[in-house]
Design a protein around this motif. Structure first.
Motif, PDB file in Angstrom:
ATOM      1  N   ALA A   1      23.397  30.435   6.605  1.00 29.02           N
ATOM      2  CA  ALA A   1      22.714  29.387   7.373  1.00 29.02           C
ATOM      3  C   ALA A   1      22.828  28.030   6.702  1.00 29.02           C
ATOM      4  O   ALA A   1      22.637  26.995   7.346  1.00 29.02           O
ATOM      5  CB  ALA A   1      21.245  29.749   7.586  1.00 29.02           C
ATOM      6  N   GLY A   2      23.092  28.007   5.408  1.00 25.17           N
ATOM      7  CA  GLY A   2      23.328  26.739   4.722  1.00 25.17           C
ATOM      8  C   GLY A   2      22.096  25.977   4.311  1.00 25.17           C
ATOM      9  O   GLY A   2      22.155  24.746   4.174  1.00 25.17           O
ATOM     10  N   LEU A   3      20.985  26.660   4.078  1.00 22.94           N
ATOM     11  CA  LEU A   3      19.799  25.944   3.606  1.00 22.94           C
ATOM     12  C   LEU A   3      20.039  25.312   2.236  1.00 22.94           C
ATOM     13  O   LEU A   3      19.401  24.320   1.880  1.00 22.94           O
ATOM     14  CB  LEU A   3      18.590  26.880   3.544  1.00 22.94           C
ATOM     15  N   LEU A   4      20.943  25.888   1.479  1.00 21.94           N
ATOM     16  CA  LEU A   4      21.397  25.296   0.227  1.00 21.94           C
ATOM     17  C   LEU A   4      22.911  25.100   0.296  1.00 21.94           C
ATOM     18  O   LEU A   4      23.620  25.920   0.880  1.00 21.94           O
ATOM     19  CB  LEU A   4      21.048  26.191  -0.963  1.00 21.94           C
ATOM     20  N   PRO A   5      23.425  24.022  -0.282  1.00 20.45           N
ATOM     21  CA  PRO A   5      24.871  23.776  -0.244  1.00 20.45           C
ATOM     22  C   PRO A   5      25.651  24.867  -0.987  1.00 20.45           C
ATOM     23  O   PRO A   5      25.115  25.542  -1.875  1.00 20.45           O
ATOM     24  CB  PRO A   5      25.014  22.417  -0.949  1.00 20.45           C
ATOM     25  N   ARG A   6      26.914  25.016  -0.648  1.00 21.10           N
ATOM     26  CA  ARG A   6      27.763  26.014  -1.304  1.00 21.10           C
ATOM     27  C   ARG A   6      28.125  25.607  -2.723  1.00 21.10           C
ATOM     28  O   ARG A   6      28.219  26.447  -3.617  1.00 21.10           O
ATOM     29  CB  ARG A   6      29.038  26.236  -0.485  1.00 21.10           C
TER      30      ARG A   6
ATOM     31  N   ILE B   1      15.748  17.487  -5.636  1.00 21.14           N
ATOM     32  CA  ILE B   1      15.037  16.521  -4.796  1.00 21.14           C
ATOM     33  C   ILE B   1      14.026  17.207  -3.887  1.00 21.14           C
ATOM     34  O   ILE B   1      13.012  16.611  -3.516  1.00 21.14           O
ATOM     35  CB  ILE B   1      16.011  15.634  -3.982  1.00 21.14           C
ATOM     36  N   SER B   2      14.269  18.478  -3.549  1.00 21.54           N
ATOM     37  CA  SER B   2      13.272  19.228  -2.776  1.00 21.54           C
ATOM     38  C   SER B   2      12.030  19.461  -3.619  1.00 21.54           C
ATOM     39  O   SER B   2      10.898  19.303  -3.144  1.00 21.54           O
ATOM     40  CB  SER B   2      13.859  20.563  -2.311  1.00 21.54           C
ATOM     41  N   GLY B   3      12.236  19.816  -4.894  1.00 22.57           N
ATOM     42  CA  GLY B   3      11.100  20.003  -5.784  1.00 22.57           C
ATOM     43  C   GLY B   3      10.339  18.719  -6.036  1.00 22.57           C
ATOM     44  O   GLY B   3       9.116  18.719  -6.155  1.00 22.57           O
TER      45      GLY B   3
ATOM     46  N   ALA C   1      16.625  20.369   1.800  1.00 19.03           N
ATOM     47  CA  ALA C   1      16.155  19.028   1.453  1.00 19.03           C
ATOM     48  C   ALA C   1      15.776  18.226   2.690  1.00 19.03           C
ATOM     49  O   ALA C   1      14.787  17.490   2.687  1.00 19.03           O
ATOM     50  CB  ALA C   1      17.222  18.286   0.650  1.00 19.03           C
ATOM     51  N   ASP C   2      16.553  18.355   3.759  1.00 16.27           N
ATOM     52  CA  ASP C   2      16.227  17.626   4.990  1.00 16.27           C
ATOM     53  C   ASP C   2      14.903  18.107   5.568  1.00 16.27           C
ATOM     54  O   ASP C   2      14.111  17.305   6.072  1.00 16.27           O
ATOM     55  CB  ASP C   2      17.359  17.793   6.002  1.00 16.27           C
ATOM     56  N   ALA C   3      14.650  19.417   5.498  1.00 16.69           N
ATOM     57  CA  ALA C   3      13.361  19.935   5.963  1.00 16.69           C
ATOM     58  C   ALA C   3      12.221  19.374   5.132  1.00 16.69           C
ATOM     59  O   ALA C   3      11.150  19.051   5.651  1.00 16.69           O
ATOM     60  CB  ALA C   3      13.359  21.464   5.909  1.00 16.69           C
ATOM     61  N   MET C   4      12.447  19.210   3.830  1.00 16.32           N
ATOM     62  CA  MET C   4      11.395  18.702   2.957  1.00 16.32           C
ATOM     63  C   MET C   4      11.099  17.226   3.227  1.00 16.32           C
ATOM     64  O   MET C   4       9.953  16.780   3.116  1.00 16.32           O
ATOM     65  CB  MET C   4      11.791  18.895   1.495  1.00 16.32           C
TER      66      MET C   4
END
Length: 256
Positions: free
Chosen positions: A121-126, A137-139, A200-203
């Motif tokens: 799903a790509g919630l984190l980059p590869r 940056i999410s943290g 990160a975009d969700a955060m």
């Protein structure tokens, strides 16, 4: 709420609707039990769609991961939820994901769980370096920016043109814009880590809503990023539901 120009006054809208009765803490369990065979085996427990930035983050993470889920609601009349929305305390009640017999709370935990459940799903980059950057940056959003939260509380239904931002929040705004500028420049946009939205975009999505509500001046690149995020179908669905939400909190619905 700090304001550079005036002391907030309680809103006096005559048609204010009373919030629904307090939802049970067992709402997710009941929602799971009530599902028909073949229904989504996941329940996401949320609070107010108008006021809760953390609920929005959990919702977006589930949508971005492609998880089929039903929603359970905890009313803003719940004392713990109300205290969190008014920035008087932290609550670990929402958002909470019940999935395949597991219970996961806290947005970063939900994000990491969904990444493990469906990495494609790509919630984190590869890329490993980009993943580390995304987590960092999410943290930072998860644990910081207290002045921004206090000065610009989440309120999707409100709009305050020309709002004078409390000076203490300006540093937070500048830091967020710096993060966006670095990410968009490094990974090419339109999202923070490239062509598709990530954890990160969700955060940072609630920040886009806050900047819109309080008419925060932004550079063209940051404005374009906010427009991109607010145009996401999941964001559009959330904002439409927020505008129809009957719950209102007089402490946050004020005249500036």
């Amino acid at each position: 709420m700090p304001s550079a120009t005036a002391t907030p006054k309680p809103a006096t809208a005559p048609g204010r609707k009373k919030a629904p009765a307090k939802a049970s803490a067992k709402a997710a369990t009941k929602a799971l039990a009530a599902q028909e065979p073949g229904a989504p085996a996941a329940v996401l427990t949320l609070s107010s769609k108008n006021y809760s930035s953390w609920s929005l983050r959990g919702y977006l993470l589930c949508r971005l991961a492609g998880l089929a889920f039903t929603e359970a609601r905890v009313s803003a009349d719940d004392p713990a939820i109300r205290a969190e929305l008014l920035l008087q305390s932290s609550s670990f009640l929402v958002p909470r994901l019940d999935h395949e017999g597991l219970r996961i709370w806290d947005t970063l935990a939900i994000a990491e769980y969904l990444h493990e459940w469906k990495p494609e799903a790509g919630l984190l980059p590869r890329d490993r370096a980009a993943r580390a950057h995304c987590r960092s940056i999410s943290g930072e959003m998860h644990s910081g920016f207290a002045n921004l939260r206090s000065a610009l509380p989440m309120n999707i239904k409100a709009h305050h043109p020309g709002f004078k931002v409390w000076a203490g929040a300006q540093g937070d705004i500048l830091r967020i814009v710096a993060i966006w500028t670095e990410c968009l420049g490094t990974y090419g946009g339109p999202y923070l880590f490239g062509a598709a939205p990530t954890m990160a975009d969700a955060m940072y999505a609630p920040v886009c809503s806050r900047f819109t509500t309080y008419d925060v001046p932004l550079d063209p690149q940051s404005r374009a990023y906010c427009a991109t995020m607010l145009a996401l179908p999941a964001m559009q669905d959330w904002m439409a539901a927020a505008r129809e939400e009957p719950e209102e909190m007089e402490e946050l619905d004020v005249e500036f």
